[in-house]
Design a protein around this motif. Sequence first.
Motif, PDB file in Angstrom:
ATOM      1  N   GLY A  30     -12.067   3.212 -15.655  1.00 21.06           N
ATOM      2  CA  GLY A  30     -11.805   2.589 -16.942  1.00 21.06           C
ATOM      3  C   GLY A  30     -12.392   3.303 -18.143  1.00 21.06           C
ATOM      4  O   GLY A  30     -12.448   2.734 -19.237  1.00 21.06           O
ATOM      5  N   GLY A  31     -12.812   4.557 -17.970  1.00 18.88           N
ATOM      6  CA  GLY A  31     -13.366   5.316 -19.089  1.00 18.88           C
ATOM      7  C   GLY A  31     -12.299   5.962 -19.948  1.00 18.88           C
ATOM      8  O   GLY A  31     -11.096   5.882 -19.665  1.00 18.88           O
ATOM      9  N   GLN A  32     -12.743   6.654 -20.988  1.00 21.18           N
ATOM     10  CA  GLN A  32     -11.819   7.272 -21.944  1.00 21.18           C
ATOM     11  C   GLN A  32     -10.911   8.302 -21.275  1.00 21.18           C
ATOM     12  O   GLN A  32      -9.753   8.480 -21.677  1.00 21.18           O
ATOM     13  CB  GLN A  32     -12.610   7.949 -23.065  1.00 21.18           C
ATOM     14  N   PHE A  33     -11.408   8.974 -20.235  1.00 18.06           N
ATOM     15  CA  PHE A  33     -10.613   9.995 -19.549  1.00 18.06           C
ATOM     16  C   PHE A  33     -10.313   9.574 -18.102  1.00 18.06           C
ATOM     17  O   PHE A  33     -10.059  10.415 -17.247  1.00 18.06           O
ATOM     18  CB  PHE A  33     -11.368  11.330 -19.559  1.00 18.06           C
ATOM     19  N   GLY A  34     -10.323   8.265 -17.859  1.00 17.87           N
ATOM     20  CA  GLY A  34     -10.147   7.748 -16.516  1.00 17.87           C
ATOM     21  C   GLY A  34      -8.702   7.516 -16.128  1.00 17.87           C
ATOM     22  O   GLY A  34      -7.765   7.737 -16.908  1.00 17.87           O
ATOM     23  N   GLU A  35      -8.521   7.010 -14.905  1.00 18.08           N
ATOM     24  CA  GLU A  35      -7.189   6.872 -14.326  1.00 18.08           C
ATOM     25  C   GLU A  35      -6.367   5.747 -14.951  1.00 18.08           C
ATOM     26  O   GLU A  35      -5.129   5.822 -14.964  1.00 18.08           O
ATOM     27  CB  GLU A  35      -7.304   6.648 -12.810  1.00 18.08           C
ATOM     28  N   MET A  36      -7.010   4.708 -15.460  1.00 17.20           N
ATOM     29  CA  MET A  36      -6.241   3.682 -16.171  1.00 17.20           C
ATOM     30  C   MET A  36      -5.610   4.279 -17.420  1.00 17.20           C
ATOM     31  O   MET A  36      -4.476   3.960 -17.782  1.00 17.20           O
ATOM     32  CB  MET A  36      -7.135   2.498 -16.532  1.00 17.20           C
ATOM     33  N   ARG A  37      -6.333   5.168 -18.071  1.00 19.37           N
ATOM     34  CA  ARG A  37      -5.816   5.804 -19.280  1.00 19.37           C
ATOM     35  C   ARG A  37      -4.658   6.741 -18.943  1.00 19.37           C
ATOM     36  O   ARG A  37      -3.598   6.703 -19.598  1.00 19.37           O
ATOM     37  CB  ARG A  37      -6.942   6.584 -19.971  1.00 19.37           C
ATOM     38  N   GLU A  67       2.201   8.109  -9.826  1.00 16.96           N
ATOM     39  CA  GLU A  67       1.111   8.459  -8.912  1.00 16.96           C
ATOM     40  C   GLU A  67      -0.220   7.906  -9.416  1.00 16.96           C
ATOM     41  O   GLU A  67      -1.078   7.491  -8.628  1.00 16.96           O
ATOM     42  CB  GLU A  67       1.012   9.975  -8.742  1.00 16.96           C
ATOM     43  N   GLU A  68      -0.399   7.899 -10.742  1.00 14.49           N
ATOM     44  CA  GLU A  68      -1.660   7.403 -11.301  1.00 14.49           C
ATOM     45  C   GLU A  68      -1.870   5.919 -10.987  1.00 14.49           C
ATOM     46  O   GLU A  68      -3.008   5.456 -10.910  1.00 14.49           O
ATOM     47  CB  GLU A  68      -1.698   7.627 -12.822  1.00 14.49           C
ATOM     48  N   ILE A  69      -0.785   5.160 -10.799  1.00 12.29           N
ATOM     49  CA  ILE A  69      -0.952   3.763 -10.365  1.00 12.29           C
ATOM     50  C   ILE A  69      -1.674   3.753  -9.016  1.00 12.29           C
ATOM     51  O   ILE A  69      -2.585   2.951  -8.780  1.00 12.29           O
ATOM     52  CB  ILE A  69       0.408   3.052 -10.251  1.00 12.29           C
ATOM     53  N   GLY A  70      -1.268   4.663  -8.124  1.00 18.26           N
ATOM     54  CA  GLY A  70      -1.934   4.777  -6.835  1.00 18.26           C
ATOM     55  C   GLY A  70      -3.375   5.232  -6.967  1.00 18.26           C
ATOM     56  O   GLY A  70      -4.237   4.831  -6.168  1.00 18.26           O
ATOM     57  N   HIS A  71      -3.669   6.074  -7.962  1.00 18.12           N
ATOM     58  CA  HIS A  71      -5.047   6.508  -8.185  1.00 18.12           C
ATOM     59  C   HIS A  71      -5.918   5.337  -8.629  1.00 18.12           C
ATOM     60  O   HIS A  71      -7.074   5.221  -8.207  1.00 18.12           O
ATOM     61  CB  HIS A  71      -5.092   7.612  -9.238  1.00 18.12           C
ATOM     62  N   VAL A  72      -5.369   4.497  -9.486  1.00 23.13           N
ATOM     63  CA  VAL A  72      -6.117   3.308  -9.908  1.00 23.13           C
ATOM     64  C   VAL A  72      -6.425   2.432  -8.695  1.00 23.13           C
ATOM     65  O   VAL A  72      -7.540   1.936  -8.525  1.00 23.13           O
ATOM     66  CB  VAL A  72      -5.321   2.519 -10.970  1.00 23.13           C
ATOM     67  N   GLU A  73      -5.421   2.243  -7.840  1.00 27.18           N
ATOM     68  CA  GLU A  73      -5.623   1.446  -6.626  1.00 27.18           C
ATOM     69  C   GLU A  73      -6.687   2.075  -5.731  1.00 27.18           C
ATOM     70  O   GLU A  73      -7.554   1.384  -5.184  1.00 27.18           O
ATOM     71  CB  GLU A  73      -4.302   1.326  -5.868  1.00 27.18           C
ATOM     72  N   LEU A  74      -6.637   3.401  -5.575  1.00 32.07           N
ATOM     73  CA  LEU A  74      -7.585   4.105  -4.711  1.00 32.07           C
ATOM     74  C   LEU A  74      -9.015   3.970  -5.229  1.00 32.07           C
ATOM     75  O   LEU A  74      -9.950   3.672  -4.457  1.00 32.07           O
ATOM     76  CB  LEU A  74      -7.195   5.581  -4.616  1.00 32.07           C
ATOM     77  N   ILE A  75      -9.220   4.164  -6.529  1.00 33.20           N
ATOM     78  CA  ILE A  75     -10.569   4.071  -7.088  1.00 33.20           C
ATOM     79  C   ILE A  75     -11.076   2.635  -7.035  1.00 33.20           C
ATOM     80  O   ILE A  75     -12.240   2.384  -6.688  1.00 33.20           O
ATOM     81  CB  ILE A  75     -10.598   4.598  -8.535  1.00 33.20           C
ATOM     82  N   ALA A  76     -10.221   1.676  -7.380  1.00 30.40           N
ATOM     83  CA  ALA A  76     -10.643   0.279  -7.336  1.00 30.40           C
ATOM     84  C   ALA A  76     -11.055  -0.113  -5.925  1.00 30.40           C
ATOM     85  O   ALA A  76     -12.070  -0.802  -5.723  1.00 30.40           O
ATOM     86  CB  ALA A  76      -9.521  -0.625  -7.840  1.00 30.40           C
ATOM     87  N   SER A  77     -10.295   0.324  -4.920  1.00 35.43           N
ATOM     88  CA  SER A  77     -10.630   0.027  -3.531  1.00 35.43           C
ATOM     89  C   SER A  77     -11.936   0.697  -3.129  1.00 35.43           C
ATOM     90  O   SER A  77     -12.733   0.125  -2.370  1.00 35.43           O
ATOM     91  CB  SER A  77      -9.501   0.480  -2.601  1.00 35.43           C
ATOM     92  N   THR A  78     -12.167   1.905  -3.630  1.00 32.38           N
ATOM     93  CA  THR A  78     -13.404   2.619  -3.319  1.00 32.38           C
ATOM     94  C   THR A  78     -14.606   1.915  -3.935  1.00 32.38           C
ATOM     95  O   THR A  78     -15.654   1.749  -3.290  1.00 32.38           O
ATOM     96  CB  THR A  78     -13.324   4.064  -3.832  1.00 32.38           C
TER      97      THR A  78
END
Length: 337
Positions: A30-37, A67-78
């Motif tokens: 959720g940072g300025q350069f993070g996957e949600m962005r 693909e970034e939707i999947g990255h958000v899911e991956l980080i949140a799960s981690t």
Amino acid sequence: MFFHVQRMLNEITPDEPDPAAANALQEVLGGQFGEMRTMFQYLFQSFNFRGPTAKPFRDLLYGVGTEEIGHVELIASTIAQLVDGSPRYQGKKTDPIDQPGAGGATPLDLALDHSNIHHYLVGAQGALPVDAQGDPWTGKYVYDSGNLPLNLLYNLMLESTGRLQKCRLYEMTDNKTARSTLSYLIVRDQAHENAYAKALEALGVKWNKLLPIPKTNAERFPEVAKLVEQGLQSKQYTFSLDQLNEAGKVFQGASPSNDGTTLSTEQAPEGVPFPGIAVERPEEFGPGLDPELLALVQATAEMEIAEAGQPIWGPANGNGSGDGKGVLGKIKDAITP
């Protein structure tokens, strides 16, 4: 439209809970350069795209954004895995709520001084849409100028900065859970750098003279080196079921990373089995479905599923085959200890 496949993009390696590492990972979520962005930025650039003749560029943005939707899911799960069960609460569902955990510890005392307390107070041991400081993610991070070269240049900078941050985070922790996800994202960020660099080259932009990608030398991380050997940094996914995606017209040829690889597109990564749903946490007052809630689920499902002609408790299909349990039977089995 989008589809969800219940497979994780990359395997999350099991390790000890580490709430401090979980909070550090909040920055790349959720940072300025993070996957949600990156997710919202690329998707909004896709949604707002103009110019039918430039469709291959729009399709490239769509593929990376999806693909970034999947990255958000991956980080949140981690993050949830790093926080879940910390400290080592080993009580039973039938224990009193305030019964001490293993070694006489107060079940959630670690929340007070080793992590982001909101992981426990607000998230019930789950990820949050915030950065490592706890500041909420904001849509103001999203950049969409409406100008294709500007957007691509900005996206290249965003991927480069995000990759740099993930390399720093890798050096902050030796937790295998955190490193397995960080390593995968470091390599995929390089693939996205290649995507935007190649798109700029197709437009005649000499990006490497203007914006050299930081030489992070991430290949010295063993997990990263293994993924690079598989060529993961030179693949881009279209996530297109109808095969109408034209991103391959842009993402092709020699890699801008100058690593001797050739760029190629695929429909989607194979993924790994989904890790499943986290167990109940009575110390967080998150017990899952009790008999009363199950009764409500049953009442609602009987109204909705029956209209569709699907069995509620009976055989899985009309010819009597299947496991004979029906939809609610499977739900009941899943929540019954």
